[in-house]
Design an enzyme around this catalytic site. Sequence first.
Site, short mmCIF file in Angstrom:
data_model
loop_
_atom_site.label_atom_id
_atom_site.label_comp_id
_atom_site.label_asym_id
_atom_site.label_seq_id
_atom_site.Cartn_x
_atom_site.Cartn_y
_atom_site.Cartn_z
N ARG A 106 0.92 -1.27 0.12
CA ARG A 106 0.02 -0.06 -0.06
C ARG A 106 0.78 1.14 -0.11
O ARG A 106 1.79 1.42 0.69
CB ARG A 106 -0.82 -0.11 1.22
CG ARG A 106 -2.17 -1.04 1.22
CD ARG A 106 -2.81 -0.87 2.39
NE ARG A 106 -2.29 -1.39 3.39
CZ ARG A 106 -1.79 -0.60 4.51
NH1 ARG A 106 -1.85 0.66 4.58
NH2 ARG A 106 -1.23 -1.08 5.50
N TYR A 118 -1.16 -3.33 -7.15
CA TYR A 118 -1.07 -4.00 -5.73
C TYR A 118 -2.37 -4.19 -4.90
O TYR A 118 -3.11 -3.15 -4.86
CB TYR A 118 -0.24 -3.45 -4.92
CG TYR A 118 -0.04 -4.02 -3.45
CD1 TYR A 118 0.55 -5.31 -3.21
CD2 TYR A 118 -0.67 -3.29 -2.38
CE1 TYR A 118 0.04 -5.99 -2.03
CE2 TYR A 118 -0.89 -4.08 -1.07
CZ TYR A 118 -0.24 -5.11 -0.95
OH TYR A 118 -0.43 -5.75 0.24
N LYS A 123 -9.44 -2.18 2.01
CA LYS A 123 -9.26 -1.14 2.75
C LYS A 123 -9.96 0.07 2.32
O LYS A 123 -10.49 0.96 3.41
CB LYS A 123 -7.81 -0.78 2.62
CG LYS A 123 -6.77 -2.04 3.06
CD LYS A 123 -6.98 -2.46 4.53
CE LYS A 123 -6.02 -3.46 4.62
NZ LYS A 123 -6.38 -3.91 6.21
N HIS A 136 -10.74 -2.39 12.03
CA HIS A 136 -9.60 -3.13 11.35
C HIS A 136 -9.27 -4.22 12.38
O HIS A 136 -8.32 -4.21 12.97
CB HIS A 136 -8.36 -2.25 11.21
CG HIS A 136 -7.11 -2.85 10.33
ND1 HIS A 136 -5.81 -2.40 10.71
CD2 HIS A 136 -7.07 -3.99 9.46
CE1 HIS A 136 -4.88 -3.27 9.70
NE2 HIS A 136 -5.83 -3.96 9.16
N SER A 142 -1.13 -3.50 10.93
CA SER A 142 -0.74 -4.39 9.87
C SER A 142 0.41 -5.31 10.13
O SER A 142 1.50 -4.91 10.63
CB SER A 142 -0.60 -3.74 8.46
OG SER A 142 -1.38 -3.05 8.36
N CYS A 192 1.04 -7.92 12.21
CA CYS A 192 1.17 -8.14 13.47
C CYS A 192 0.52 -9.59 14.12
O CYS A 192 0.40 -9.84 15.32
CB CYS A 192 0.64 -7.24 14.67
SG CYS A 192 1.96 -5.86 14.92
N ASP A 200 -9.39 -9.54 9.05
CA ASP A 200 -8.94 -8.50 8.74
C ASP A 200 -9.85 -7.18 9.15
O ASP A 200 -9.51 -6.16 9.63
CB ASP A 200 -8.46 -8.24 7.38
CG ASP A 200 -7.81 -6.85 7.16
OD1 ASP A 200 -6.78 -6.68 8.10
OD2 ASP A 200 -7.83 -6.41 6.09
N ARG A 232 1.68 -12.28 -1.13
CA ARG A 232 0.40 -12.63 -0.49
C ARG A 232 -0.25 -14.00 -1.13
O ARG A 232 0.00 -14.30 -2.24
CB ARG A 232 -0.54 -11.37 -1.06
CG ARG A 232 0.00 -10.00 -0.28
CD ARG A 232 -0.69 -9.82 1.12
NE ARG A 232 -0.07 -8.79 1.78
CZ ARG A 232 -0.86 -8.18 2.76
NH1 ARG A 232 -2.08 -8.36 3.11
NH2 ARG A 232 -0.20 -7.08 3.39
N ASN A 285 -1.71 -18.17 22.69
CA ASN A 285 -2.53 -17.00 22.91
C ASN A 285 -3.85 -17.34 23.44
O ASN A 285 -4.55 -16.43 24.07
CB ASN A 285 -2.41 -16.05 21.69
CG ASN A 285 -1.03 -15.61 21.20
OD1 ASN A 285 -0.48 -15.56 22.15
ND2 ASN A 285 -0.89 -15.32 19.94
C1 OXD Z 1 -2.93 -4.68 5.59
C2 OXD Z 1 -3.42 -5.68 5.01
O1 OXD Z 1 -2.00 -3.68 5.06
O2 OXD Z 1 -4.48 -6.27 5.70
O3 OXD Z 1 -3.45 -4.16 6.97
O4 OXD Z 1 -3.09 -6.08 3.87
MN MN Z 2 -5.23 -5.36 7.34
#
Ligand code: OXD
Ligand code: MN
Length: 592
Positions: A70, A198, A207, A227, A249, A251, A278, A376, A503
């Site tokens: 992005r 992309y 997004k 998000h 993003s 994580c 997401d 991806r 977790n």
């Molecule tokens: C981001 C994604 O960048 O989910 O957050 O691709």
């Molecule tokens: Mn994301």
Amino acid sequence: METNNKVLNSWINDMAKMCNPDDIVWIRGTEEEKVKFEKEAFATGELFQLDQEKLPGCVLHRTAINDVARTENLTFICTSKKEDAGPTNNWMSPSEGYSKAGEFFKNSMSGRTMYVIPFSMGPVGSPFSKIGVELTDSIYVVLNMKIMTRTGDSILESLGESGDFTKCLHSKADLDINRRLILHFPEDTAIWSVGSGYGGNVLLGKKCLALRIASYLGRNEGWMAEHMLILGVEKPSGEINYVAAAFPSACGKTNLAMLVPPEGLKIKGYKVWTVGDDIAWMRIKEDGSLWAINPEAGFFGVAPGTNRKSNPNAVDTIQKNTIYTNVLLKNDGTVWWENGDGPVPEEGIDWTGQPWNPNMVGEDGKPKKGANPNSRFTAPAKQCPSISPYFEDPEGVPITALIFGGRRATVAPLVYQSFDWEHGVFVGSIMASEITAAQYGAQGVVRRDPMAMLPFCGYNMADYFRHWLEMGKKMKNAPKIFHVNWFKTDSEGNFLWPGYGDNLRVLEWIIDRSNEKVGAIKSPIGFLPDKKDLDLTGLELGSDVIEKLLSIDIAIWEKEAKDIREFYDKFGNKLPSELENELNNLIERLKK
Ligand code: OXD
Ligand code: MN
């Protein structure tokens, strides 16, 4: 034309006049059109077919080398007033946006086909769902949208003659980074993206619509676009608690959403259900509780680091009908990426299309990567072994707890609970992730990323905080709000917590706290677990490590409070006074 929606027809006409395509093709949502488009893309080299025995229905795509992520610096919110975009967004006036991007769109589709993709974010007909129509000159976009959204004739039927939709225009144009813009016009419910191929810039349902435009609509219409992943934890009794969690993003949202219970907890018979990885759209139901859907129909996940250990459900999901982007192509027609499964291939074709072997060194003197770090997979959510039976439910799922998380080496404990909703909004607003020396940039540099929405909030973030506060007032059964940090380290920089499946031990405490089944220890930053209340069966973790994970360092938090003040100053007098008070209260509690 295929619809009697006048607004849609005249918009398509106008856009076609500007972009000047040779042909206009409507996406019907069928399997046959998918096969046809794939064939066309194989012929032009836009897609490569992978080994159909090992990876049935899977293809590979490579983006341009300067177009792999992005581009936040080229992403704008175009509102009449600059203040409405706020201090954390790039702003352009709508007239400047339309005229600048209009230049790039002019004749950009000549010699190409314009595809018309009617799509729904959310199950068709759900009260949560929103319709969009994306015009694009990219078959790659069409095929991705067919996975990531619900597309085709049924959407047009549901749109009818006069339904509203988000107008999404995309052209690859010449893929020139100097002629690239990703523009959002929330006042017109429109998105214009030009010059990129992309995913995050061009799959406009994701997004751009489901976060930036939807967050703006949500504020006006009284709901939330976040998000966040959504997952359900089912007990053997059949009771399911759902949580929604926001992390910046990269994580580990996808890994957490598809979590597999660790050995030590297996005896408890938990099942974990994936609803989304997401994005969450959340509404207050008549009973005063918060319900969520995942508006997407697929996963657009980061490949590197995905393997049988980190995320077995994702690995199973991407064995068929998957679009791989910018990964390494192996000689046997399958794919590979760094920290994936199997041995490092002896050779292959890297993400740039060049021959590769693991002994190659890049320009930076480091081993050359076979897959781009942001390579991806795009895969249908229904293929995920842990997909929730409620994934398609138009009503969504009820949310018991909201979780914020960041990557903090020292500041945040493993988990804590906010005192109440307002304090929880404060905890979300101060979310941050640190850059460690092992990654990039200087150690300890903090990027504040409120609610993980910094790059995705379609309006002034101070108003967004206000909206969160107002939503809390409207709920009778508001979810409890927590903060987690899987990334706390010892003085040598080693992670203290094993993460991944373990977790679930933290989620268990979060769910029990939300249902008032377990006590907690009050600290200046929030409620901490009593370590006896975390089920660590089967985990070899010294009690000193647990203490470190749950401890807070007052001096570090005093410094943190100064840093928060600096961040809050950006918002001037638009910052809700509730958050100012929360910060002052934190400072006072730290003094005691
Ligand atoms: C981001 C994604 O960048 O989910 O957050 O691709
Ligand atoms: Mn994301």
